[in-house]
Each structure stands twice: as structure tokens, then as C-alpha cells.
Design a protein around this motif. Structure first.
Motif, PDB file in Angstrom:
ATOM      1  N   CYS A 232      -1.080  13.074  -4.432  1.00 52.76           N
ATOM      2  CA  CYS A 232       0.140  13.027  -3.632  1.00 52.76           C
ATOM      3  C   CYS A 232       0.327  11.573  -3.197  1.00 52.76           C
ATOM      4  O   CYS A 232      -0.466  11.059  -2.397  1.00 52.76           O
ATOM      5  CB  CYS A 232       0.032  13.946  -2.422  1.00 52.76           C
ATOM      6  SG  CYS A 232      -0.307  15.668  -2.860  1.00 52.76           S
ATOM      7  N   LEU A 233       1.355  10.926  -3.714  1.00 50.66           N
ATOM      8  CA  LEU A 233       1.513   9.487  -3.562  1.00 50.66           C
ATOM      9  C   LEU A 233       2.795   9.167  -2.820  1.00 50.66           C
ATOM     10  O   LEU A 233       3.876   9.591  -3.235  1.00 50.66           O
ATOM     11  CB  LEU A 233       1.549   8.821  -4.949  1.00 50.66           C
ATOM     12  CG  LEU A 233       0.385   9.188  -5.870  1.00 50.66           C
ATOM     13  CD1 LEU A 233       0.709   8.813  -7.303  1.00 50.66           C
ATOM     14  CD2 LEU A 233      -0.890   8.515  -5.400  1.00 50.66           C
ATOM     15  N   PRO A 234       2.723   8.442  -1.708  1.00 49.50           N
ATOM     16  CA  PRO A 234       3.951   8.100  -0.984  1.00 49.50           C
ATOM     17  C   PRO A 234       4.816   7.149  -1.809  1.00 49.50           C
ATOM     18  O   PRO A 234       4.313   6.199  -2.422  1.00 49.50           O
ATOM     19  CB  PRO A 234       3.420   7.406   0.274  1.00 49.50           C
ATOM     20  CG  PRO A 234       2.090   6.858  -0.120  1.00 49.50           C
ATOM     21  CD  PRO A 234       1.524   7.831  -1.100  1.00 49.50           C
ATOM     22  N   MET A 235       6.107   7.430  -1.856  1.00 53.23           N
ATOM     23  CA  MET A 235       7.067   6.504  -2.466  1.00 53.23           C
ATOM     24  C   MET A 235       7.585   5.629  -1.335  1.00 53.23           C
ATOM     25  O   MET A 235       8.414   6.046  -0.530  1.00 53.23           O
ATOM     26  CB  MET A 235       8.188   7.271  -3.171  1.00 53.23           C
ATOM     27  CG  MET A 235       7.708   8.026  -4.394  1.00 53.23           C
ATOM     28  SD  MET A 235       9.045   8.757  -5.377  1.00 53.23           S
ATOM     29  CE  MET A 235       9.561  10.090  -4.299  1.00 53.23           C
ATOM     30  N   ARG A 236       7.064   4.414  -1.269  1.00 53.03           N
ATOM     31  CA  ARG A 236       7.271   3.557  -0.108  1.00 53.03           C
ATOM     32  C   ARG A 236       8.387   2.564  -0.358  1.00 53.03           C
ATOM     33  O   ARG A 236       8.500   1.982  -1.434  1.00 53.03           O
ATOM     34  CB  ARG A 236       5.966   2.818   0.214  1.00 53.03           C
ATOM     35  CG  ARG A 236       4.801   3.745   0.436  1.00 53.03           C
ATOM     36  CD  ARG A 236       3.503   3.008   0.652  1.00 53.03           C
ATOM     37  NE  ARG A 236       3.062   2.276  -0.535  1.00 53.03           N
ATOM     38  CZ  ARG A 236       1.801   1.933  -0.763  1.00 53.03           C
ATOM     39  NH1 ARG A 236       0.865   2.271   0.114  1.00 53.03           N
ATOM     40  NH2 ARG A 236       1.468   1.261  -1.834  1.00 53.03           N
ATOM     41  N   LEU A 237       9.212   2.391   0.652  1.00 57.95           N
ATOM     42  CA  LEU A 237      10.262   1.384   0.637  1.00 57.95           C
ATOM     43  C   LEU A 237      10.162   0.602   1.942  1.00 57.95           C
ATOM     44  O   LEU A 237      10.342   1.160   3.022  1.00 57.95           O
ATOM     45  CB  LEU A 237      11.649   2.025   0.517  1.00 57.95           C
ATOM     46  CG  LEU A 237      11.981   2.694  -0.820  1.00 57.95           C
ATOM     47  CD1 LEU A 237      13.302   3.445  -0.699  1.00 57.95           C
ATOM     48  CD2 LEU A 237      12.064   1.676  -1.929  1.00 57.95           C
ATOM     49  N   ALA A 238       9.847  -0.695   1.809  1.00 59.19           N
ATOM     50  CA  ALA A 238       9.679  -1.550   2.991  1.00 59.19           C
ATOM     51  C   ALA A 238       8.669  -0.907   3.930  1.00 59.19           C
ATOM     52  O   ALA A 238       7.521  -0.713   3.572  1.00 59.19           O
ATOM     53  CB  ALA A 238      11.023  -1.802   3.661  1.00 59.19           C
ATOM     54  N   VAL A 244       7.613  11.633  -1.673  1.00 57.17           N
ATOM     55  CA  VAL A 244       6.263  11.746  -2.216  1.00 57.17           C
ATOM     56  C   VAL A 244       6.361  12.093  -3.697  1.00 57.17           C
ATOM     57  O   VAL A 244       7.114  12.990  -4.087  1.00 57.17           O
ATOM     58  CB  VAL A 244       5.455  12.836  -1.479  1.00 57.17           C
ATOM     59  CG1 VAL A 244       4.057  12.956  -2.077  1.00 57.17           C
ATOM     60  CG2 VAL A 244       5.378  12.527   0.010  1.00 57.17           C
ATOM     61  N   ALA A 245       5.611  11.359  -4.517  1.00 63.46           N
ATOM     62  CA  ALA A 245       5.461  11.687  -5.933  1.00 63.46           C
ATOM     63  C   ALA A 245       4.145  12.434  -6.103  1.00 63.46           C
ATOM     64  O   ALA A 245       3.111  11.991  -5.596  1.00 63.46           O
ATOM     65  CB  ALA A 245       5.471  10.416  -6.784  1.00 63.46           C
ATOM     66  N   VAL A 246       4.195  13.558  -6.796  1.00 63.67           N
ATOM     67  CA  VAL A 246       2.995  14.363  -7.009  1.00 63.67           C
ATOM     68  C   VAL A 246       2.689  14.368  -8.508  1.00 63.67           C
ATOM     69  O   VAL A 246       3.526  14.776  -9.322  1.00 63.67           O
ATOM     70  CB  VAL A 246       3.180  15.800  -6.501  1.00 63.67           C
ATOM     71  CG1 VAL A 246       1.888  16.598  -6.668  1.00 63.67           C
ATOM     72  CG2 VAL A 246       3.630  15.809  -5.038  1.00 63.67           C
ATOM     73  N   VAL A 247       1.510  13.883  -8.876  1.00 63.05           N
ATOM     74  CA  VAL A 247       1.053  13.881 -10.266  1.00 63.05           C
ATOM     75  C   VAL A 247      -0.029  14.941 -10.402  1.00 63.05           C
ATOM     76  O   VAL A 247      -0.957  14.997  -9.582  1.00 63.05           O
ATOM     77  CB  VAL A 247       0.508  12.500 -10.677  1.00 63.05           C
ATOM     78  CG1 VAL A 247       0.087  12.508 -12.146  1.00 63.05           C
ATOM     79  CG2 VAL A 247       1.561  11.420 -10.428  1.00 63.05           C
ATOM     80  N   MET A 248       0.073  15.790 -11.433  1.00 63.82           N
ATOM     81  CA  MET A 248      -0.806  16.960 -11.553  1.00 63.82           C
ATOM     82  C   MET A 248      -1.617  16.894 -12.843  1.00 63.82           C
ATOM     83  O   MET A 248      -1.116  16.476 -13.884  1.00 63.82           O
ATOM     84  CB  MET A 248       0.038  18.236 -11.538  1.00 63.82           C
ATOM     85  CG  MET A 248       0.981  18.329 -10.360  1.00 63.82           C
ATOM     86  SD  MET A 248       1.991  19.826 -10.419  1.00 63.82           S
ATOM     87  CE  MET A 248       3.041  19.559  -8.978  1.00 63.82           C
ATOM     88  N   MET A 266       3.138   3.035  -9.622  1.00 61.45           N
ATOM     89  CA  MET A 266       4.102   3.862 -10.347  1.00 61.45           C
ATOM     90  C   MET A 266       4.963   4.652  -9.362  1.00 61.45           C
ATOM     91  O   MET A 266       6.177   4.789  -9.540  1.00 61.45           O
ATOM     92  CB  MET A 266       3.369   4.819 -11.280  1.00 61.45           C
ATOM     93  CG  MET A 266       2.713   4.151 -12.479  1.00 61.45           C
ATOM     94  SD  MET A 266       3.923   3.426 -13.602  1.00 61.45           S
ATOM     95  CE  MET A 266       4.890   4.857 -13.991  1.00 61.45           C
ATOM     96  N   ALA A 267       4.330   5.202  -8.326  1.00 60.19           N
ATOM     97  CA  ALA A 267       5.077   5.963  -7.323  1.00 60.19           C
ATOM     98  C   ALA A 267       6.074   5.070  -6.600  1.00 60.19           C
ATOM     99  O   ALA A 267       7.219   5.469  -6.349  1.00 60.19           O
ATOM    100  CB  ALA A 267       4.115   6.605  -6.333  1.00 60.19           C
ATOM    101  N   ASP A 268       5.666   3.845  -6.282  1.00 62.28           N
ATOM    102  CA  ASP A 268       6.580   2.926  -5.603  1.00 62.28           C
ATOM    103  C   ASP A 268       7.763   2.566  -6.500  1.00 62.28           C
ATOM    104  O   ASP A 268       8.901   2.465  -6.039  1.00 62.28           O
ATOM    105  CB  ASP A 268       5.838   1.664  -5.184  1.00 62.28           C
ATOM    106  CG  ASP A 268       4.871   1.918  -4.030  1.00 62.28           C
ATOM    107  OD1 ASP A 268       5.048   2.925  -3.326  1.00 62.28           O
ATOM    108  OD2 ASP A 268       3.945   1.111  -3.848  1.00 62.28           O
ATOM    109  N   ALA A 269       7.496   2.376  -7.791  1.00 60.54           N
ATOM    110  CA  ALA A 269       8.582   2.075  -8.736  1.00 60.54           C
ATOM    111  C   ALA A 269       9.536   3.254  -8.839  1.00 60.54           C
ATOM    112  O   ALA A 269      10.761   3.088  -8.877  1.00 60.54           O
ATOM    113  CB  ALA A 269       8.006   1.718 -10.103  1.00 60.54           C
ATOM    114  N   ALA A 270       8.985   4.472  -8.895  1.00 65.30           N
ATOM    115  CA  ALA A 270       9.833   5.664  -8.928  1.00 65.30           C
ATOM    116  C   ALA A 270      10.657   5.766  -7.651  1.00 65.30           C
ATOM    117  O   ALA A 270      11.834   6.152  -7.682  1.00 65.30           O
ATOM    118  CB  ALA A 270       8.972   6.914  -9.112  1.00 65.30           C
ATOM    119  N   GLY A 271      10.055   5.405  -6.522  1.00 66.04           N
ATOM    120  CA  GLY A 271      10.778   5.440  -5.252  1.00 66.04           C
ATOM    121  C   GLY A 271      11.942   4.469  -5.230  1.00 66.04           C
ATOM    122  O   GLY A 271      13.011   4.787  -4.694  1.00 66.04           O
TER     123      GLY A 271
END
Length: 379
Positions: A232-238, A244-248, A266-271
């Protein structure tokens, strides 16, 4: 008459093949355009290091490609990764204000020092650059999830990706998914902050959480979908968490620090891409409504499609796009939902008498009144 009809069908089949070929060529052109920026960066890097022209730099890239038996784009991404590896700040941004009681202790002992920076190894940095180029072109949240899986995490053995956004009340809304059954997407469309679900903890605390099915069961957490492991990865902006991006993964596994850092980038880029989709014209509505559209289409019998107008700069309707189709959709030529979704009517049926159909669709769009047609041969 029969001969004329047979000739007409052969002509239509030939036209359909031509349109399909041109579409494949266009998709290939778009993919090459997404990769060109990476190749240009690598050319600039080599030109500066070797004091040569851009043309000579590309010749060096081509030579390395042949020597290593790798694609030029992979060589270029590798060079960028070596020269400028992606760094991941380990600081934890502030999460949205929420009163969620997650029922588990905060593992502050593993919190990294705020000054810590993790550098990705070249091979992961290269894959990151390639994935970012692909994700930047995603048209909606579902495509973004699919692209993240295809280019970024499939190679790590992951079988599914889920993208969520955090709502003002602390709930988490599922806006994009790849590799999950429609029933799972529908059941977990919106998760209230009162439930014990792993990605709610990430949304509340703003930091990654890796959990296995056995660990979730021991803590009394719901474990959405199949598989034995997820990140469970936070999609962070500033300084805040967008979602949250979840990879399974289908099995439990040990993941090293570099791979965990890579997945966070990767999660930040998706965010960043998801944020752009939300901010786009009507983007918030489109992201929020996508799930309900899919749910309705899955419930309706027969062949059903959601049509969206394609307009020119002046706002006039030029065509209609089959934005989404029901799972069982099939047209008179036998094309399935996967082959129809995203296509335009004039592309699919170039010889059909569509003028009356276009007018009826336009009237329904502007007046809200139903439009019915009893007989219209599209092919």
C-alpha cells in the motif's frame, strides 16, 4: 445480386483490415513519441560526455543497442538511470486530517530519518523512466493502473494494481484498477474510514505499508481480492497524500529496500498523472463516475455501449466514441467489447448511413429525451 453482395462484403472486410492496420500504426507512432523524450535525453547526455554531435550520439546508442542486444529505448533509459538515478526522499508527508482509529500500533521504530535519501540502482531507475513516459499518456485512471502494471510492476511478479483517492471525510475511493474482477472493484468502490483495511492506514499515516494475507488476518484487517501479498503506497503530492496505490502479488515475498523505493517512485509518478486527470476539465466528475458506469454496464443484458461525442475546436460533433462497452457487447461483425471499446463509429462503420443516427444521438445529448432506432444496418 448475390455476386454484388459478396463483392460488397469483401470490400467492407478489406476496408476494416485497412482501418485496423492504420490504427495499429497510429498506436505504434504514439508509443514512439512517448519514448522519444528519453532517447533525446540520452543523446544529450552522450553528446556532452563524448563531445560529439547529436547524430553521432545516436550512432553510439545504436551501436550499444546492437552490442547488448537491447532496444535503443532500453539502452537510453539505462544511460539516464546511471547518470541521474531517481532519489526517494524518506520523509513522510502530512496525510489528510482524519480521526480514523486503525487499531494497530504505529511502527515508528522503522521510520527513516528525515534527511535519508534512497537512490535507485540503474536498472530500476531505467525502468522508472520508461514507465513514467508511458503513464504520462494514460487517458483515465483504469488505463493508468494498467500502464503502471504493464510497464512498472509486472516484471516484479505483481498480478494486479489498484489506484484510490482520499476523500475529505477520510474515506478512500477506488478510481482505477487492473487485474481485479469487476465484482471486487464494485464491492470495494468506496471504503469508509471506519473499516479496517490496509490502504486506509496508508492514507491516514501517509507512508507505505507492506502486508501479507496472514498478517492481515492476525490484525483483523480485510484483505481485498486474491493473492498473498500487497504493498500500500501513498501517492504523494508536495506535502499531502492524494491517494494510495496498491500493488498485489499472488504469493508472499521478501522485497529488498531498492525495490521498495522503486515502487514508491512508481506510486508518486502515478499520483502525478492521476492528479492531472482529476484537475482536467470535468476530470473530477470523470474519475468519480467511472466505477458506476462500469457497474451499470456489467449489470445490463445484451450489447450496451456508452457513447461520448468527439468534437472539433468549435464544439461541433464530428464523431462518437464507444467510451465503454458491456462485457458481453458484440457488433454484427462479431467484434467483442475489447475490440470495440475506445473506437469511433466512423472508424468502425465507414460505409454505414450514420447521418440519422448521429442526429438522434445529438438530440438525446442536448434534450435528454430517449432516441430509438428499429433498423439501421451498420455493415
Amino acid at each position: 445480386m448475390a455476386s454484388s453482395r459478396g463483392s460488397s462484403h469483401r470490400g467492407d472486410a478489406h476496408l476494416a483490415e485497412t482501418v485496423s492496420r492504420l490504427r495499429a500504426e497510429l498506436d505504434g507512432l504514439r508509443a514512439r513519441q512517448r519514448s522519444q523524450a528519453i532517447i533525446e535525453q540520452a543523446k544529450g547526455l552522450l553528446a556532452g560526455r563524448l563531445a560529439c554531435s547529436p547524430e553521432e550520439a545516436f550512432e553510439h546508442l545504436a551501436a550499444m543497442s546492437q552490442h547488448t542486444n537491447m532496444k535503443v529505448i532500453d539502452v537510453a533509459a539505462g544511460l539516464i538511470g546511471i547518470a541521474a538515478p531517481v532519489t526517494v526522499p524518506a520523509t513522510r508527508p502530512s496525510a489528510p486530517h482524519t480521526e480514523i482509529d486503525l487499531g494497530v500500533p504505529r511502527d515508528d521504530a522503522v521510520e527513516l530519518n528525515a534527511s535519508t535519501v534512497v537512490s535507485l540502482p540503474p536498472e530500476l531507475a531505467a525502468r522508472y523512466h520508461l514507465s513514467c513516459a508511458a503513464m504520462a499518456a494514460a487517458a483515465d485512471a483504469n488505463e493508468l493502473a494498467e500502464t503502471m502494471w504493464t510497464h512498472g510492476v509486472q516484471q516484479l511478479g505483481a498480478h494486479a494494481v489498484m489506484l484510490t483517492i482520499v476523500e475529505p471525510d477520510g474515506a478512500v475511493r477506488l478510481v482505477g484498477a487492473h487485474g481485479l474482477p469487476a465484482t471486487v472493484v464494485s464491492a470495494w468502490h468506496r471504503v469508509p474510514g471506519s473499516l479496517k483495511v490496509a490502504f486506509l492506514r496508508t492514507a491516514a499515516e501517509g507512508r507505505p505499508w507492506w502486508i501479507s494475507r496472514a498478517e492481515a488476518a492476525a490484525l483483523g484487517y480485510e484483505f481485498i481480492g486474491d493473492g498473498q501479498m500487497r504493498a500500500c503506497l501513498p501517492m504523494r503530492l508536495a506535502d499531502h497524500v492524494l491517494g494510495v496505490a496498491v500493488v498485489m502479488w499472488p504469493q508472499a515475498l521478501d522485497v529488498d529496500a531498492a525495490t521498495r523505493s522503486y515502487l514508491q517512485t512508481m506510486a508518486d509518478a502515478a499520483g502525478r498523472r492521476l492528479s492531472a486527470l482529476v484537475r482536467a476539465a470535468d476530470g473530477r466528475h470523470a474519475v468519480a463516475a467511472a466505477h458506476w458506469i462500469d457497474t451499470v454496464l456489467h449489470a445490463l443484458p445484451g450489447s450496451v455501449a456508452l457513447l461520448c461525442p468527439v468534437r472539433d475546436d468549435s464544439g461541433d460533433i464530428l464523431d462518437w466514441c464507444l467510451q465503454r462497452c458491456s462485457p458481453g457487447a458484440v457488433d454484427s461483425t462479431g467484434r467483442t467489447a475489447a475490440e470495440l471499446t475506445g473506437r469511433r463509429l466512423l472508424e468502425l462503420y465507414p460505409h454505414a448511413p450514420l447521418k440519422a443516427l448521429f442526429a438522434g444521438y445529438r438530440d438525446t445529448l442536448t434534450t435528454g429525451e430517449p432516441f430509438e432506432v428499429n433498423s439501421l444496418r451498420l455493415v
